[in-house]
Design a protein around this motif. Structure first.
Motif, PDB file in Angstrom:
ATOM      1  N   ASP A 244       0.820  -1.229   0.000  1.00 60.07           N
ATOM      2  CA  ASP A 244       0.000   0.000   0.000  1.00 60.07           C
ATOM      3  C   ASP A 244       0.848   1.272   0.000  1.00 60.07           C
ATOM      4  OD1 ASP A 244      -2.899  -0.886   0.278  1.00 60.07           O
ATOM      5  OD2 ASP A 244      -1.852  -2.111   1.776  1.00 60.07           O
ATOM      6  N   SER A 245       1.942   1.261   0.795  1.00 58.45           N
ATOM      7  CA  SER A 245       2.766   2.471   0.908  1.00 58.45           C
ATOM      8  C   SER A 245       3.383   2.839  -0.438  1.00 58.45           C
ATOM      9  CB  SER A 245       3.888   2.263   1.920  1.00 58.45           C
ATOM     10  OG  SER A 245       3.334   2.041   3.183  1.00 58.45           O
ATOM     11  N   VAL A 246       3.961   1.836  -1.121  1.00 61.06           N
ATOM     12  CA  VAL A 246       4.603   2.076  -2.410  1.00 61.06           C
ATOM     13  C   VAL A 246       3.558   2.539  -3.419  1.00 61.06           C
ATOM     14  CG1 VAL A 246       6.035   1.067  -4.231  1.00 61.06           C
ATOM     15  CG2 VAL A 246       6.309   0.309  -1.869  1.00 61.06           C
ATOM     16  N   LEU A 247       2.393   1.889  -3.390  1.00 60.78           N
ATOM     17  CA  LEU A 247       1.314   2.266  -4.312  1.00 60.78           C
ATOM     18  C   LEU A 247       0.890   3.705  -4.084  1.00 60.78           C
ATOM     19  CD1 LEU A 247      -0.906  -0.940  -4.313  1.00 60.78           C
ATOM     20  CD2 LEU A 247       0.381   0.006  -6.237  1.00 60.78           C
ATOM     21  N   PHE A 248       0.842   4.099  -2.800  1.00 59.40           N
ATOM     22  CA  PHE A 248       0.442   5.476  -2.472  1.00 59.40           C
ATOM     23  C   PHE A 248       1.418   6.470  -3.090  1.00 59.40           C
ATOM     24  CE2 PHE A 248       0.932   9.252   0.141  1.00 59.40           C
ATOM     25  CZ  PHE A 248      -0.371   9.733   0.186  1.00 59.40           C
TER      26      PHE A 248
END
Ligand SMILES: [Zn+2]
Length: 393
Positions: A149-153
């Protein structure tokens, strides 16, 4: 810009970081970190619902994501400027530096592209790179598993922001890229100066509109950018007009030649010097010893000297010995830039044997500018040369 530090070189271009990044990076980190939920909502609308907000809200994570996104944003800005620079270098222009600062990036050229197609392609290269960076980030979003999720954000945010950056820069508000594209197109049907003046006028309208939008939406950053566009556009417009008026004019054509300026001896007592000033009414005088210029004395050099001391002190005691010189064959525009950069009122003009042949003051330049501007308005350009050659004698 405030104060910048060189941190490296890429493709032979020095990269500088401005001290204002120390303000803007924490600011962006805080703004992004505080708005994770709203940004995820926005990203859901653009790249689809792939990010789980709950996974991003623990402890320091929002601020780490904010910092990563802010840093990524400046990397994107750097690539944008690199796009401008590499295309410019392909056409043989020299790049002074790329600076990252408060309002983004700035690629500084040592000269202006004069051919419309060069300016067009150089200006459009930045936004094209930004769109490409956005697409690469978007491809990253598609390829990375949903559990990250963090990388996608961060990638999703950069995908959207880089495309936004491209669109924003294409607003025809000179000196934004869109304004430069506009000028390059206007240059096809009128002179460079006229095209610049028109682009600056149109740019000011857009800058005012952006400023008002910023005020109405309480977006201080937009207000600052609008103000910057307005000021930078005006300044560059003015500079372009001056450069075009002084085109092909040499220092020797606009200076006050040696036989026409009043000099003083370093031994002259200050109260007598004051009489000289009263008689000749110039503000600055070269100090000459034998055949050599040893200094310059101006009215402001003895502002601090009391009336009693004036009888005891001589010109040599107060004169400026740090002499700023310029070659007689140098362009008048270079002299203009030099006077502004050195923040001095006058330059000594030297010939190729390093002998002083004249003096060039701000007043000389302003007077020459006014005459030349009037002459340029007239159809015959040959008339320009006449009064200047007369001045030289
Ligand atoms: Zn740009």
């Amino acid at each position: 810009m405030f104060r910048s530090y060189r941190v490296g070189t890429l493709f032979g271009i020095p990269l500088k970081l401005d001290i204002s990044l120390l303000i803007v990076l924490p600011f962006f980190t805080a703004v992004i970190g505080a708005q994770i939920d709203q940004i995820v909502e926005l990203l859901d609308g653009v790249i689809g619902p792939t990010i789980d907000t709950d996974a991003l809200s623990g402890g320091l994570l929002p601020w780490i994501l904010g910092l990563a996104a802010a840093l990524g944003l400046f990397v994107g800005v750097f690539l944008h400027e690199l796009g401008h620079s590499l295309v410019a270098m392909r056409y043989g222009y020299e790049i002074d530096s790329i600076t990252l600062w408060l309002l983004g990036g700035l690629a500084q050229f040592t000269e202006q592209p004069r051919q419309w197609s060069h300016e067009f392609l150089i200006a459009i290269a930045g936004p094209v790179v930004s769109v490409a960076v956005g697409i690469v980030c978007y491809i990253g979003v598609l390829l990375i598993p949903e559990s990250f999720d963090s990388v996608l954000f961060v990638l999703g945010y950069l995908a959207v922001l880089n495309v936004f950056l491209a669109v924003f820069n294409m607003i025809p508000a000179f000196p934004l890229d869109g304004g430069r594209v506009l000028r390059s197109i206007l240059t096809r049907s009128s002179s460079f100066t006229k095209a610049t003046e028109r682009a600056v006028r149109i740019g000011k309208i857009f800058a005012v509109a952006l400023g008002l939008l910023g005020l109405l939406t309480f977006n201080i950053f937009l207000v600052i950018i609008a103000f910057f566009i307005y000021m930078a556009g005006s300044a560059e417009g003015r500079h372009t007009v001056i450069a075009s008026v002084f085109e092909d004019v040499r220092v020797k054509e606009v200076m006050t030649p040696k036989d026409r300026f009043q000099t003083v001896s370093p031994e002259l007592p200050l109260d007598e010097f004051l009489n000289t000033v009263m008689n000749h009414r110039h503000s600055g005088y070269p100090v000459v010893e034998g055949n050599r210029v040893v200094g310059i004395v101006t009215m402001s050099d003895f502002k601090e000297v009391s009336p009693d001391e004036r009888q005891k002190k001589r010109v040599a005691d107060v004169m400026t010995q740090d002499l700023k010189t310029i070659s007689a064959d140098e362009s008048a525009m270079e002299a203009f830039t030099e006077l502004s950069r050195q923040s001095v009122g006058r330059l000594l003009v030297t010939n190729d044997r390093n002998e002083v042949v004249g003096l060039l003051t701000r007043t000389d330049l302003i007077r020459a500018f006014e005459i030349l501007q009037q002459r340029k308005l007239q159809p015959s350009s040959e008339a320009i040369q006449v009064p200047l050659e007369q001045q030289q004698r």
